[in-house]
Design an enzyme around this catalytic site. Structure first.
Site, PDB file in Angstrom:
ATOM      1  N   HIS A   1       0.844  -1.331   0.147  1.00  0.00           N
ATOM      2  CA  HIS A   1      -0.051   0.047  -0.024  1.00  0.00           C
ATOM      3  C   HIS A   1       0.815   1.235  -0.008  1.00  0.00           C
ATOM      4  O   HIS A   1       2.101   1.318   0.395  1.00  0.00           O
ATOM      5  CB  HIS A   1      -1.035   0.187   1.400  1.00  0.00           C
ATOM      6  CG  HIS A   1      -0.444   0.107   2.607  1.00  0.00           C
ATOM      7  ND1 HIS A   1      -0.101  -1.076   3.273  1.00  0.00           N
ATOM      8  CD2 HIS A   1       0.358   1.287   3.019  1.00  0.00           C
ATOM      9  CE1 HIS A   1       0.362  -0.624   4.220  1.00  0.00           C
ATOM     10  NE2 HIS A   1       0.682   0.687   4.462  1.00  0.00           N
TER      11      HIS A   1
ATOM     12  N   GLU B   1      -3.494   3.544   1.962  1.00  0.00           N
ATOM     13  CA  GLU B   1      -4.012   3.715   3.453  1.00  0.00           C
ATOM     14  C   GLU B   1      -4.325   5.125   3.575  1.00  0.00           C
ATOM     15  O   GLU B   1      -3.211   6.061   3.333  1.00  0.00           O
ATOM     16  CB  GLU B   1      -2.875   3.046   4.098  1.00  0.00           C
ATOM     17  CG  GLU B   1      -2.875   3.440   5.644  1.00  0.00           C
ATOM     18  CD  GLU B   1      -1.807   3.056   6.495  1.00  0.00           C
ATOM     19  OE1 GLU B   1      -1.755   3.674   7.494  1.00  0.00           O
ATOM     20  OE2 GLU B   1      -1.071   2.308   6.049  1.00  0.00           O
TER      21      GLU B   1
ATOM     22  N   HIS C   1       3.189  11.699  -7.840  1.00  0.00           N
ATOM     23  CA  HIS C   1       1.762  11.602  -8.003  1.00  0.00           C
ATOM     24  C   HIS C   1       1.351  10.138  -8.003  1.00  0.00           C
ATOM     25  O   HIS C   1       2.294   9.169  -7.963  1.00  0.00           O
ATOM     26  CB  HIS C   1       1.223  12.046  -9.227  1.00  0.00           C
ATOM     27  CG  HIS C   1       1.838  11.349 -10.615  1.00  0.00           C
ATOM     28  ND1 HIS C   1       2.888  12.057 -11.128  1.00  0.00           N
ATOM     29  CD2 HIS C   1       1.596  10.358 -11.117  1.00  0.00           C
ATOM     30  CE1 HIS C   1       3.288  11.086 -12.120  1.00  0.00           C
ATOM     31  NE2 HIS C   1       2.657  10.462 -12.185  1.00  0.00           N
TER      32      HIS C   1
ATOM     33  N   GLU D   1      -2.391  11.292 -11.366  1.00  0.00           N
ATOM     34  CA  GLU D   1      -2.318  11.011 -12.741  1.00  0.00           C
ATOM     35  C   GLU D   1      -3.722   9.967 -13.276  1.00  0.00           C
ATOM     36  O   GLU D   1      -3.384   8.818 -12.814  1.00  0.00           O
ATOM     37  CB  GLU D   1      -1.120  10.655 -13.211  1.00  0.00           C
ATOM     38  CG  GLU D   1      -1.020  10.579 -14.918  1.00  0.00           C
ATOM     39  CD  GLU D   1       0.449  10.206 -15.231  1.00  0.00           C
ATOM     40  OE1 GLU D   1       0.500  10.498 -16.529  1.00  0.00           O
ATOM     41  OE2 GLU D   1       1.079   9.695 -14.440  1.00  0.00           O
TER      42      GLU D   1
END
Length: 131
Positions: free
Chosen positions: A5, A56, A74, A122
């Site tokens: 994550h 998360e 990003h 993005e």
């Protein structure tokens, strides 16, 4: 090994959950509170955590403002119809600050949107789907 994550600190958990689930199409996979240390974790994603990388969202209780710094770039997400997806985001008040179009020097169609905390996302058109 696999990536599990990415964690983002958020200032308003409800606004972030709305953005990532209602607008970006993710599911809330699990949420927990730690009363002793005063924070809430919410995991969101497109698939189960056992098979997909997820986000998360960490909400530290109280009045928190975060400096994004200049190292963060990003998160990238593939979408099936970038034009329709961005139109829906804008209709719902999201900041699509780079409208869909070809990447400079290439043919991949991209766009950029900011989440409620200003994190850049993005959007990349799925190349296997022609528009």
């Amino acid at each position: 090994m696999r990536m599990l994550h990415t964690m983002l600190r958020v200032e308003n958990l409800e606004a972030s959950l709305h953005f990532y689930t209602s607008l970006m199409g993710m599911r809330l996979l699990r949420q927990s509170e730690n009363k002793e240390y005063e924070y809430t974790l919410a995991f969101v994603g497109y698939g189960d955590e056992t098979e997909s990388t997820v986000l998360e969202l960490t909400y530290n209780w109280g009045d928190n403002t975060y400096d994004k710094g200049n190292a963060y770039g990003h998160i990238a997400i593939e979408v099936d119809d970038i034009y329709q997806f961005c139109e829906n985001l804008e209709t719902n008040g999201a900041d699509v600050y780079r409208k869909p179009g070809p990447v400079k020097g290439g043919s991949t169609v991209i766009a950029f949107v900011r989440d409620p905390d200003g994190y850049a996302i993005e959007l990349i058109q799925n190349k296997s789907i022609s528009l």
